[in-house]
Each structure stands twice: as structure tokens, then as C-alpha cells.
Design a protein around this motif. Structure first.
Motif, PDB file in Angstrom:
ATOM      1  N   LEU A   1       0.846  -1.193   0.000  1.00 11.93           N
ATOM      2  CA  LEU A   1       0.000   0.000   0.000  1.00 11.93           C
ATOM      3  C   LEU A   1       0.884   1.246   0.000  1.00 11.93           C
ATOM      4  O   LEU A   1       1.951   1.254   0.610  1.00 11.93           O
ATOM      5  CB  LEU A   1      -0.891   0.035   1.249  1.00 11.93           C
ATOM      6  N   THR A   2       0.406   2.312  -0.641  1.00 12.83           N
ATOM      7  CA  THR A   2       1.098   3.591  -0.558  1.00 12.83           C
ATOM      8  C   THR A   2       0.957   4.111   0.872  1.00 12.83           C
ATOM      9  O   THR A   2       0.086   3.668   1.620  1.00 12.83           O
ATOM     10  CB  THR A   2       0.506   4.627  -1.532  1.00 12.83           C
ATOM     11  N   GLU A   3       1.806   5.039   1.254  1.00 11.97           N
ATOM     12  CA  GLU A   3       1.724   5.598   2.609  1.00 11.97           C
ATOM     13  C   GLU A   3       0.421   6.355   2.837  1.00 11.97           C
ATOM     14  O   GLU A   3      -0.061   6.422   3.956  1.00 11.97           O
ATOM     15  CB  GLU A   3       2.934   6.500   2.896  1.00 11.97           C
ATOM     16  N   ASP A   4      -0.153   6.904   1.770  1.00 10.74           N
ATOM     17  CA  ASP A   4      -1.409   7.652   1.897  1.00 10.74           C
ATOM     18  C   ASP A   4      -2.623   6.822   1.464  1.00 10.74           C
ATOM     19  O   ASP A   4      -3.683   7.366   1.143  1.00 10.74           O
ATOM     20  CB  ASP A   4      -1.343   8.962   1.106  1.00 10.74           C
ATOM     21  N   ALA A   5      -2.486   5.505   1.483  1.00 14.63           N
ATOM     22  CA  ALA A   5      -3.548   4.614   1.012  1.00 14.63           C
ATOM     23  C   ALA A   5      -4.823   4.755   1.837  1.00 14.63           C
ATOM     24  O   ALA A   5      -4.786   5.061   3.036  1.00 14.63           O
ATOM     25  CB  ALA A   5      -3.075   3.160   1.045  1.00 14.63           C
TER      26      ALA A   5
ATOM     27  N   ASN B   1      -7.519   5.290   6.681  1.00 14.47           N
ATOM     28  CA  ASN B   1      -6.221   5.543   6.076  1.00 14.47           C
ATOM     29  C   ASN B   1      -5.342   4.336   6.414  1.00 14.47           C
ATOM     30  O   ASN B   1      -5.765   3.427   7.140  1.00 14.47           O
ATOM     31  CB  ASN B   1      -5.622   6.878   6.537  1.00 14.47           C
ATOM     32  N   LYS B   2      -4.142   4.306   5.918  1.00 14.20           N
ATOM     33  CA  LYS B   2      -3.279   3.131   6.088  1.00 14.20           C
ATOM     34  C   LYS B   2      -3.045   2.816   7.565  1.00 14.20           C
ATOM     35  O   LYS B   2      -3.162   1.657   7.983  1.00 14.20           O
ATOM     36  CB  LYS B   2      -1.946   3.337   5.369  1.00 14.20           C
ATOM     37  N   THR B   3      -2.738   3.827   8.361  1.00 13.87           N
ATOM     38  CA  THR B   3      -2.466   3.599   9.789  1.00 13.87           C
ATOM     39  C   THR B   3      -3.688   3.035  10.502  1.00 13.87           C
ATOM     40  O   THR B   3      -3.579   2.087  11.287  1.00 13.87           O
ATOM     41  CB  THR B   3      -2.002   4.911  10.457  1.00 13.87           C
ATOM     42  N   GLU B   4      -4.852   3.598  10.225  1.00 12.83           N
ATOM     43  CA  GLU B   4      -6.093   3.112  10.846  1.00 12.83           C
ATOM     44  C   GLU B   4      -6.387   1.678  10.417  1.00 12.83           C
ATOM     45  O   GLU B   4      -6.799   0.849  11.226  1.00 12.83           O
ATOM     46  CB  GLU B   4      -7.268   4.017  10.465  1.00 12.83           C
ATOM     47  N   PHE B   5      -6.161   1.387   9.147  1.00 11.68           N
ATOM     48  CA  PHE B   5      -6.420   0.042   8.640  1.00 11.68           C
ATOM     49  C   PHE B   5      -5.438  -0.963   9.246  1.00 11.68           C
ATOM     50  O   PHE B   5      -5.810  -2.093   9.563  1.00 11.68           O
ATOM     51  CB  PHE B   5      -6.357   0.041   7.111  1.00 11.68           C
TER      52      PHE B   5
ATOM     53  N   TYR C   1      -8.578   1.338  -2.191  1.00  8.77           N
ATOM     54  CA  TYR C   1      -9.266   0.066  -2.429  1.00  8.77           C
ATOM     55  C   TYR C   1     -10.649   0.130  -1.807  1.00  8.77           C
ATOM     56  O   TYR C   1     -10.820   0.615  -0.691  1.00  8.77           O
ATOM     57  CB  TYR C   1      -8.482  -1.107  -1.822  1.00  8.77           C
ATOM     58  N   VAL C   2     -11.632  -0.368  -2.548  1.00 12.72           N
ATOM     59  CA  VAL C   2     -13.011  -0.422  -2.078  1.00 12.72           C
ATOM     60  C   VAL C   2     -13.496  -1.863  -2.196  1.00 12.72           C
ATOM     61  O   VAL C   2     -13.428  -2.457  -3.274  1.00 12.72           O
ATOM     62  CB  VAL C   2     -13.935   0.499  -2.908  1.00 12.72           C
ATOM     63  N   LEU C   3     -13.968  -2.415  -1.091  1.00  7.34           N
ATOM     64  CA  LEU C   3     -14.537  -3.764  -1.069  1.00  7.34           C
ATOM     65  C   LEU C   3     -16.047  -3.645  -0.953  1.00  7.34           C
ATOM     66  O   LEU C   3     -16.550  -2.934  -0.066  1.00  7.34           O
ATOM     67  CB  LEU C   3     -13.983  -4.553   0.124  1.00  7.34           C
TER      68      LEU C   3
END
Length: 165
Positions: free
Chosen positions: A50-54, A66-70, A133-135
Motif C-alpha cells: 500500500l502507498t503511505e497515503d492509502a 487511512n493506512k495507519t487506521e487500517f 481500495y473499495v470492497l
């Protein structure tokens, strides 16, 4: 008659098609590796793609991370060795003319039955990474009314909370 310009043009087009095919293969590999890393509960491999701003958007309306939360949400699943196991059964990939951005949609075999994933990849330092990404759950059109009834109360409460913000 000089056929050289026509041959040059044809070779240029073929090279562009080959380059797109190669990029699409790399993108397929990136997305497949991402899904495999989740199935094998390989936290670093998964989040390294993932990108850092994913941004990851899950099936619940509140799941916009965001990536950290995920990473925080996902860590306990990976630590238990039981993350999710999604297998792509169909995928479409589209490339921006710049060759640095791609988007895709895919149908997935999952524990939730058939789902759809869609996303955006960016090329960073020569490597493809997932930026968004969207699920989504897929619901047959003829089955939508019972699903709407099931969601109605909760969605209504959720919307009221969003409006108050």
C-alpha cells in the motif's frame, strides 16, 4: 514507395501494446500478492504493497480507513494468523496514458461469497502500490428489497449521525 514509415509506426504501436501488457502483468502480480499476503497473514507484506497515503474502504459504511487506521484494525487478525482470504476470479485493469496510474475492478471469491473490489494503483519508485481500495458485497438485483429492509434502520441512524457532524 518507401514502406519504412509504416513499418516504424507498426513497430511503435506493437511496443506500446507490449509495454501495456507488461505493466498490466505487474499490476496483476501486485494485487494478487496483496491478496495472498492477507490469506497467509503476512502483515508486513500486505501493508508494504500500500502507498503511505492509502485508503481502504470496507463493506460497512463506517469502514473508511487511512493506512495507519487500517493497520490498527487489521493487526489482531494478522496476529491470530487468520486474516481474510480473497481470491480474484475476474479482474479488469486500466492504465493512464502516463503509465504511472492504474485502476481496476475485480470479482472475488470470499467468505462473504462473491464480492467486488475496485481500486487505484500508483507507480512509486518503479513499483506498483495500491493507493485506494473499495470492497463491496454484490447483491443480485432481484434480492435487493430484502437487503434494503435489513439495512434501513441502521443506515437511517448512521445517516442522522453524519448529518449532525
Amino acid at each position: 514507395m518507401n514502406k519504412l514509415p509504416g513499418i516504424f509506426f507498426a513497430l511503435t504501436v506493437l511496443c506500446q501494446i507490449q509495454a501495456q501488457t507488461t505493466e498490466k502483468d505487474l499490476i496483476h502480480t501486485t494485487i494478487d500478492s496483496w491478496h495472498i499476503a492477507a490469506g497467509e497473514a503476512k502483515f508486513e507484506n500486505y501493508f508494504g504493497l500500500l502507498t503511505e497515503d492509502a485508503i481502504f474502504i470496507g463493506t460497512d459504511a463506517a469502514e473508511v480507513w487511512n493506512k495507519t487506521e487500517f493497520m490498527t484494525f487489521s493487526k489482531p487478525y494478522f496476529d491470530q494468523g487468520k486474516a481474510w482470504d480473497f481470491k480474484a476470479i475476474q479482474r479488469n485493469i486500466y492504465l493512464d496514458p502516463s503509465g504511472n496510474v492504474a485502476w481496476f475492478d475485480e470479482l472475488l471469491a470470499t467468505w462473504m461469497q462473491l464480492c467486488r473490489g475496485s481500486g487505484v494503483l500508483k507507480k512509486e519508485n518503479g513499483k506498483w502500490k495500491i493507493a485506494h481500495y473499495v470492497l463491496s458485497l454484490t447483491i443480485p438485483n432481484e434480492e435487493i428489497d430484502p437487503v434494503i429492509a435489513l439495512k434501513k434502520e441502521r443506515d437511517s441512524t448512521y445517516v442522522k449521525g453524519l448529518i449532525k457532524q
